[in-house]
Design a protein around this motif. Structure first.
Motif: not given
Ligand code: PXL
Length: 270
Positions: A194-213
């Protein structure tokens, strides 16, 4: 009648198959209960097998779209999508500096999700030197972050360093999207600075799909929509992550190869 309903603008290309670009942005603005407007800059002939042809609209006509929107509406946030040549980026930058279209989310479309470069060199330079410094939020994918910084990203520390380098270009807030490095990897981690220098991680499962457009379009469009509704940038990014993950998690049967994500599945995200 007042003019206060949250209005949000995409500056993007049309993808004829509806899966990405302007169409994905407008689906997203709709499910986020914002009113979507669109400055059309290009159109591609695309289907689920790929992009087969592309045309840019005349720059004077693009200018006119900006002008008439500025004359009438109260746009609270905007986003850019695929801007494939330097003159086009120059036109968008000039309009953005001329009119008040609210905070700008830049989806720096340089590569496909698989790392293939879409942008010629002059356009890459214009994106980096002219457009990104205007961004309240930039949303590079893993490959775009590597190209913008000249870094090889091999670890979460590298991903965070790339975000800092992109911030040094003048971008206020950044989400560097992660990549599943191995076929058996179950999790993808996105890094937010973020602009103020703070940060964080967002984690999600990997989906094995070809439908990502439309994944990147949906993420950046949600951020713009949430900012238009008055959310903080951090909350807008968190919501966008939830929306995009929900839309990837449940396929719809459209097309034979690389299909769209599912915006209906994301409608229940708060
Ligand atoms: O998702 C990136 C993107 C943006 N804009 C247009 C596209 C695509 C990908 O296909 O066609 C017009």
């Amino acid at each position: 009648m007042t003019n206060e309903f949250p209005q949000v603008l995409t500056i993007a290309g049309s993808d004829s198959d509806g899966s990405a670009g302007m169409q994905a942005d407008l689906h997203t603005f709709f499910i986020r209960k914002t009113y979507g407007m669109s400055v059309l800059v290009a159109a591609v002939a695309g289907n689920s097998y790929g992009i087969h042809a592309a045309e840019t609209l005349p720059l004077a006509f693009i200018d006119q779209q900006f002008e008439v929107l500025a004359d009438d509406f109260k746009i609270k946030a905007s986003k850019t999508g695929m801007l494939s040549d330097a003159a086009l980026i120059g036109t968008v930058v000039k309009a953005y500096q001329t009119y008040d279209f609210g905070p700008l989310v830049v989806d720096p479309v340089i590569t496909t999700k698989h790392g293939a470069q879409l942008l010629e060199n002059e356009a890459f330079k214009a994106l980096k030197q002219q457009l990104l410094p205007l961004a309240t939020v930039a949303t590079p994918n893993f490959f775009e972050a590597q190209l913008l910084t000249g870094r090889t990203i091999q670890s979460e520390a590298d991903q965070a360093s790339a975000a800092r380098d992109i911030q040094a270009l003048g971008v206020k807030n950044i989400i560097v999207k992660g990549w599943h490095h191995q076929d058996d990897q179950q999790e993808v981690a996105d890094y937010v600075l973020l602009a103020d220098g703070s940060d964080f991680w967002l984690r999600h499962s990997y989906f094995d799909t070809t439908h990502i457009n439309g994944t990147g379009d949906t993420l950046s469009a949600t951020i713009a929509a949430e900012i238009a509704k008055g959310q903080s940038v951090a909350n807008a990014i968190r919501t966008a992550h939830d929306v995009t993950t929900a839309a990837i998690a449940s396929e719809i049967a459209v097309g034979h190869q690389f299909g769209p994500i599912n915006h209906w599945a994301a409608q229940s995200v708060n």
